[in-house]
Motif scaffolding. Structure first.
Motif, mmCIF file in Angstrom:
data_model
loop_
_atom_site.group_PDB
_atom_site.id
_atom_site.type_symbol
_atom_site.label_atom_id
_atom_site.label_comp_id
_atom_site.label_asym_id
_atom_site.label_seq_id
_atom_site.Cartn_x
_atom_site.Cartn_y
_atom_site.Cartn_z
ATOM 1 N N THR A 34 1.053 -1.336 -0.203
ATOM 2 C CA THR A 34 -0.320 -0.252 -0.263
ATOM 3 C C THR A 34 1.259 1.295 0.196
ATOM 4 O O THR A 34 0.058 2.335 0.496
ATOM 5 N N LEU A 35 2.052 0.946 0.081
ATOM 6 C CA LEU A 35 2.645 2.581 -0.372
ATOM 7 C C LEU A 35 2.942 2.911 1.446
ATOM 8 O O LEU A 35 3.003 4.032 0.750
ATOM 9 N N CYS A 36 2.838 1.575 2.428
ATOM 10 C CA CYS A 36 3.148 3.021 3.814
ATOM 11 C C CYS A 36 4.515 3.388 4.592
ATOM 12 O O CYS A 36 4.622 3.770 5.383
ATOM 13 N N GLY A 37 5.493 2.982 3.535
ATOM 14 C CA GLY A 37 6.992 3.232 4.148
ATOM 15 C C GLY A 37 7.128 2.372 4.940
ATOM 16 O O GLY A 37 8.511 2.486 4.877
ATOM 17 N N ALA A 38 6.715 1.256 5.812
ATOM 18 C CA ALA A 38 7.522 0.895 6.957
ATOM 19 C C ALA A 38 8.139 0.301 6.392
ATOM 20 O O ALA A 38 9.756 0.181 7.037
ATOM 21 N N CYS A 39 9.075 -0.431 5.315
ATOM 22 C CA CYS A 39 10.106 -0.837 4.956
ATOM 23 C C CYS A 39 11.097 0.248 5.105
ATOM 24 O O CYS A 39 12.321 0.171 5.214
ATOM 25 N N VAL A 40 10.937 0.960 3.724
ATOM 26 C CA VAL A 40 11.897 2.237 3.607
ATOM 27 C C VAL A 40 12.792 2.296 5.135
ATOM 28 O O VAL A 40 13.787 2.504 4.380
ATOM 29 N N ASN A 41 11.441 2.483 5.858
ATOM 30 C CA ASN A 41 12.135 2.816 7.029
ATOM 31 C C ASN A 41 13.432 2.405 7.219
ATOM 32 O O ASN A 41 14.444 2.333 8.117
ATOM 33 N N VAL A 42 13.559 0.750 7.295
ATOM 34 C CA VAL A 42 14.460 -0.457 7.507
ATOM 35 C C VAL A 42 15.135 -0.378 7.355
ATOM 36 O O VAL A 42 16.172 -0.483 7.580
ATOM 37 N N CYS A 43 15.324 -0.455 5.860
ATOM 38 C CA CYS A 43 16.224 -0.547 5.066
ATOM 39 C C CYS A 43 17.739 -0.317 5.548
ATOM 40 O O CYS A 43 17.850 0.904 5.192
ATOM 41 N N PRO A 44 18.567 -0.789 6.256
ATOM 42 C CA PRO A 44 19.452 -0.215 6.285
ATOM 43 C C PRO A 44 21.314 -0.257 5.290
ATOM 44 O O PRO A 44 21.836 1.022 5.183
ATOM 45 N N GLN A 45 20.829 -0.624 4.050
ATOM 46 C CA GLN A 45 20.971 -0.166 2.665
ATOM 47 C C GLN A 45 20.535 1.452 1.661
ATOM 48 O O GLN A 45 21.245 1.218 0.623
ATOM 49 N N ALA A 46 19.758 1.629 2.507
ATOM 50 C CA ALA A 46 19.201 2.646 2.173
ATOM 51 C C ALA A 46 18.656 2.449 0.169
ATOM 52 O O ALA A 46 18.708 3.123 -0.154
ATOM 53 N N ALA A 47 18.295 0.745 0.117
ATOM 54 C CA ALA A 47 17.779 0.367 -0.953
ATOM 55 C C ALA A 47 16.512 0.816 -1.563
ATOM 56 O O ALA A 47 16.001 0.268 -2.949
ATOM 57 N N LEU A 48 15.113 0.592 0.056
ATOM 58 C CA LEU A 48 14.395 0.717 -0.843
ATOM 59 C C LEU A 48 13.597 2.637 -0.970
ATOM 60 O O LEU A 48 14.086 3.049 -0.327
ATOM 61 N N SER A 49 12.520 2.827 -1.746
ATOM 62 C CA SER A 49 12.881 4.200 -2.644
ATOM 63 C C SER A 49 10.852 4.257 -2.566
ATOM 64 O O SER A 49 10.882 3.472 -3.300
ATOM 65 N N ILE A 50 10.553 5.503 -2.227
ATOM 66 C CA ILE A 50 9.018 4.880 -3.046
ATOM 67 C C ILE A 50 8.996 6.114 -3.301
ATOM 68 O O ILE A 50 9.285 7.223 -2.934
ATOM 69 N N ALA A 51 8.675 6.459 -4.893
ATOM 70 C CA ALA A 51 8.432 8.030 -5.302
ATOM 71 C C ALA A 51 6.856 8.494 -5.315
ATOM 72 O O ALA A 51 6.307 7.788 -5.896
ATOM 73 N N ARG A 52 7.279 9.496 -4.723
ATOM 74 C CA ARG A 52 5.993 9.673 -4.531
ATOM 75 C C ARG A 52 5.995 11.537 -5.620
ATOM 76 O O ARG A 52 6.772 12.106 -4.693
ATOM 77 N N ALA A 65 3.033 11.790 9.496
ATOM 78 C CA ALA A 65 3.065 12.457 7.907
ATOM 79 C C ALA A 65 3.790 12.265 7.095
ATOM 80 O O ALA A 65 4.467 11.829 6.117
ATOM 81 N N ALA A 66 5.217 12.239 7.579
ATOM 82 C CA ALA A 66 6.979 12.392 6.988
ATOM 83 C C ALA A 66 6.786 10.851 6.491
ATOM 84 O O ALA A 66 7.314 10.366 5.508
ATOM 85 N N ARG A 67 6.558 9.722 6.474
ATOM 86 C CA ARG A 67 6.317 8.267 6.432
ATOM 87 C C ARG A 67 5.403 8.815 5.082
ATOM 88 O O ARG A 67 5.527 7.847 3.760
ATOM 89 N N LEU A 68 4.732 9.022 4.956
ATOM 90 C CA LEU A 68 3.792 9.277 3.925
ATOM 91 C C LEU A 68 3.744 10.624 3.078
ATOM 92 O O LEU A 68 2.778 10.416 2.407
ATOM 93 N N ARG A 69 4.529 11.263 3.761
ATOM 94 C CA ARG A 69 5.178 12.645 2.923
ATOM 95 C C ARG A 69 3.653 13.150 2.753
ATOM 96 O O ARG A 69 3.052 13.370 1.923
ATOM 97 N N LEU A 70 3.202 13.337 3.594
ATOM 98 C CA LEU A 70 2.078 14.188 4.117
ATOM 99 C C LEU A 70 1.725 15.959 4.821
ATOM 100 O O LEU A 70 3.607 15.862 5.569
ATOM 101 N N GLY A 71 1.020 16.881 4.502
ATOM 102 C CA GLY A 71 1.315 18.306 5.069
ATOM 103 C C GLY A 71 0.873 17.454 6.308
ATOM 104 O O GLY A 71 0.286 17.286 6.482
ATOM 105 N N LEU A 72 1.297 18.810 7.737
ATOM 106 C CA LEU A 72 0.835 17.893 8.894
ATOM 107 C C LEU A 72 0.679 20.430 9.984
ATOM 108 O O LEU A 72 1.277 20.280 9.662
ATOM 109 N N THR A 73 -0.599 19.813 9.854
ATOM 110 C CA THR A 73 -0.196 21.191 10.915
ATOM 111 C C THR A 73 -0.859 20.968 12.738
ATOM 112 O O THR A 73 -1.723 19.874 12.717
ATOM 113 N N ALA A 74 0.154 22.014 12.966
ATOM 114 C CA ALA A 74 0.336 21.535 15.097
ATOM 115 C C ALA A 74 -0.930 22.319 15.815
ATOM 116 O O ALA A 74 -1.361 23.332 14.676
ATOM 117 N N ASP A 75 -1.451 21.805 16.366
ATOM 118 C CA ASP A 75 -2.295 22.248 17.193
ATOM 119 C C ASP A 75 -2.765 23.229 16.987
ATOM 120 O O ASP A 75 -2.912 25.214 16.953
#
Lengths: 265, 398
Positions: free
Chosen positions: B38-56, B179-189
């Motif tokens: 689903t392009l949730c990005g969990a794998c991109v985050n753990v890859c020690p080789q930075a071999a995974l990427s999601i083009a958004r 938000a950062a994992r899914l490349r989303l804008g986020l507004t605080a408070d």
């Protein structure tokens, strides 16, 4: 061991003006300080350094050229290196674009870093988002609201005492990791004259957009996912009443009458 | 889509273990991804080789229109051995209902926890059309990694138009990670959330300690993500007649993917009622003079049937623990009555209590900014007034 402390320069007084065309804040002409929570983050790093050898602290800030003053203070307070990330192309960055830029800077300027420290929030924007966003972009575990920080003897893990809703808890994470600093026991120190003089001799490294592995579309306002569409003053309170010059007993009767009227008694 | 750079990949298999959907197979000489991704990005985050990427990329209007529904993270808290939704969730569902109705879309609550979760039907009574539940033993206690992975998985699959988080300590920890994992804008408070004529979420928040308000939109990314401080939107009364729909959303998580662990808990001494939830708060500041005068404040709180709190200044003096601190770097409160005793009302304090329904302020300085937000302002010495007030209230009770 390499520690990165991300800091932000913030306006000292909250007299703010707004650019009516872009809706962004005009920061020129307002006295600036190092954000207090960033100073606590630096203090945690300096304490680690005082307790062990071979620890190197790099302070990084993204901001206008005058943010150099905040880095100067970091050098005075014990940072070994200072990196100023400044370019007109970074202007208007929201938290995402800021985090993306900072992450790229950290990768480039401090390869093989072990620990990133940030303040839990900046006192101007108060979003508390850039730290976790940097951690996510760099794929790091994070521990927020830290007040005390130690390394395990082999320096592979960090142990952080942090504020939580029920009091405090101690969390451990393997390095590299990102930790945000709350107030705790940390101090806003006054550097000694010797520290100030020593800091003056040290260079501030400069990083511009051209140095980074990012496209222009990823930077500043164009790299931001959020857009400010309107800025306006908050609505003033209506029906406010202020009573002066009463004796304590009369003041007490005034309060009791209000409590009765509003149904709190 | 998920891109795998087989030149840098060393087939370590961490991506396979990290995937909450079991969509990755790393074996033999290649890493393969199937349609469950689903392009949730969990794998991109753990890859020690930075071999995974999601083009958004920034999405077109048609793509944005594919995101539908308003989601609320239903943060749960421990209560007598169970995990039940926090009060701020009721507030967010009440307001989220209005947004969903304005969009003509569904409102869903997403609850993450273990088998101890209870009372989820109350989220439907409050206004949600559906509750999405991720139940996993590793979600029994909040962790940044576990909750980010599970919630990003839900959001990536369900594609809502809006997701709201309570700006609680854990909400402020989780929202920017998701938000950062899914490349989303986020507004605080946010203190205001509306839908404009284009169907965009207009997020209004205070900046510079509440000196200015900014309205913010998220034009290119979906869902539009925002955090909202507790006690900003009032919660409506629940309607037990509303239909209940609870669906399970299975996720797989591994212990190794949660990279922090709790070594020790150091609870603050029992303070009774949580200040965030108190109906009446009597709050002390440096203007109380000395720590011994806090007894007067405590007595007044008890007499009014409320709780005691304080300003950052007296937390720093060590008079009260930080758990009782009201304000920007403490807790946001919005009780029916807030009595500010010897608090000058720095903007950092005011943003944490200005949504209180009635405010009484006692302060020596006639120019103290607290008087700007007070319904009743008394210029005078709190240490002298409080004993008289307690006596007055005693007579009133008699």
């Amino acid at each position: 061991m390499k520690i990165v402390v991300c800091v932000k320069q913030v306006p000292e007084v909250t007299t703010v003006r707004v650019n009516p065309e872009t809706g962004t804040l005009i920061r020129e002409g307002v006295a600036s300080i190092l954000n207090p929570f960033c100073e606590y983050a630096l203090d945690l790093a300096v304490r680690l350094k005082a307790g062990g050898t071979g620890i190197d602290i790099t302070a990084v800030t993204m901001g206008p050229p005058q943010a150099e003053a905040a880095l100067m203070r970091c050098l005075e307070l014990g940072a070994d290196r200072a990196v100023l990330v400044s370019d007109r192309k970074f202007a208007g960055a929201d938290t995402w674009a800021t985090a993306l830029t900072l992450a790229a800077v950290i990768r480039r300027a401090v390869p093989g870093f072990d620990l990133i420290l940030v303040g839990k929030q900046a006192i101007d924007g108060d979003t508390a988002q850039v730290g976790p966003e940097v951690a996510e972009i760099l794929g790091l575990p994070q521990i927020m609201y830290g007040v005390e920080l130690t390394l395990t003897p082999n320096r592979r893990r960090v142990r952080v005492t942090r504020e939580c809703e029920t009091g405090h808890e101690v969390l451990e994470a393997r390095l590299p990791a990102l930790v945000s600093a709350s107030k705790g026991e940390a101090l806003r120190r006054m550097p000694s004259l010797a520290d100030v003089l020593a800091a003056r001799g040290r260079p501030i490294e400069k990083v511009t957009a051209a140095d980074l592995d990012l496209t222009e579309a990823e930077l500043g306002l164009s790299g931001s996912f959020t857009q400010v569409v309107k800025v306006f003053p908050p609505a003033p309170k209506e029906g406010s009443r202020k009573v002066e010059g009463l004796e304590p007993a009369a003041a007490a009767r005034e309060i009791a009458a209000f409590l009765r009227l509003e149904g709190f008694l | 889509m998920l891109k795998i750079d087989l030149k840098t990949c060393n087939l370590c298999g961490l991506c396979e273990k990290s995937c909450p959907f079991g969509a990755i197979a790393a074996g033999g000489e290649a890493v393969e991804v199937d349609e469950r991704c689903t392009l949730c990005g969990a794998c991109v985050n753990v890859c020690p080789q930075a071999a995974l990427s999601i083009a958004r990329r920034k999405a077109s209007a048609e793509e944005l229109a594919g995101y539908r529904g308003v989601f609320v993270w239903a943060e749960c808290e421990e209560n007598a051995g169970r995990l039940i939704p926090r009060r701020v969730v009721r507030e967010l569902i009440t307001h989220g209902r209005r947004l969903a109705d304005r969009l003509g879309q569904k409102l869903k609550a997403v609850a993450l926890g273990d088998g101890r979760m209870a009372g989820l039907e109350s989220l439907c009574h409050q206004g949600a059309d559906q509750v999405i539940v991720c139940r996993h033993d590793l979600l029994g206690r909040y962790s940044t990694d576990g909750f980010t992975t599970a919630l990003a998985a839900v959001v990536a699959k369900e594609k809502p138009a809006v997701i709201l988080f309570g700006a609680t300590p854990d909400g402020r920890d989780l929202a920017p990670r998701v938000a950062a994992r899914l490349r989303l804008g986020l507004t605080a408070d946010c203190t205001g959330l509306e839908i404009d004529d284009q169907g965009q979420l207009v997020q209004t928040r205070p900046a510079f300690g509440g000196n200015i308000m900014a309205s913010i939109v998220t034009p290119y990314t979906r869902p539009q993500a925002a955090t909202v401080r507790p006690n900003v939107f009032p919660a409506a009364a629940p309607d037990p007649g509303r239909p209940v729909a609870i669906v399970d959303f299975p996720v797989t998580l591994s212990k190794a993917s949660i990279r922090t662990r709790v070594v020790e808990e150091i609870p603050a001494p029992e303070q009774g009622e949580k200040i965030e939830e108190a109906r009446i708060l009597v709050s002390a500041g440096r203007g109380c003079g000395e720590a011994s005068n806090l007894d007067l404040v405590r007595s007044l709180a008890r007499r009014l049937g409320g709780a005691m709190a304080g300003s950052r200044a007296i937390v720093e003096l060590g008079w009260i623990p930080h758990t009782l601190q009201v304000g920007q770097s403490g807790t946001t409160v919005g009780p029916d009555l807030y009595v500010a005793v010897g608090i000058s009302g720095a903007v950092q304090h005011v943003v944490g209590m200005s949504s209180s329904k009635k405010i009484i302020a006692i302060n020596k300085d006639p120019d103290a900014p607290i008087f700007k937000v007070a319904d009743l302002g008394i210029v005078g010495d709190a240490a002298a007034i409080l004993p008289k007030l307690l006596a007055e209230l005693k007579t009133a009770a008699a």
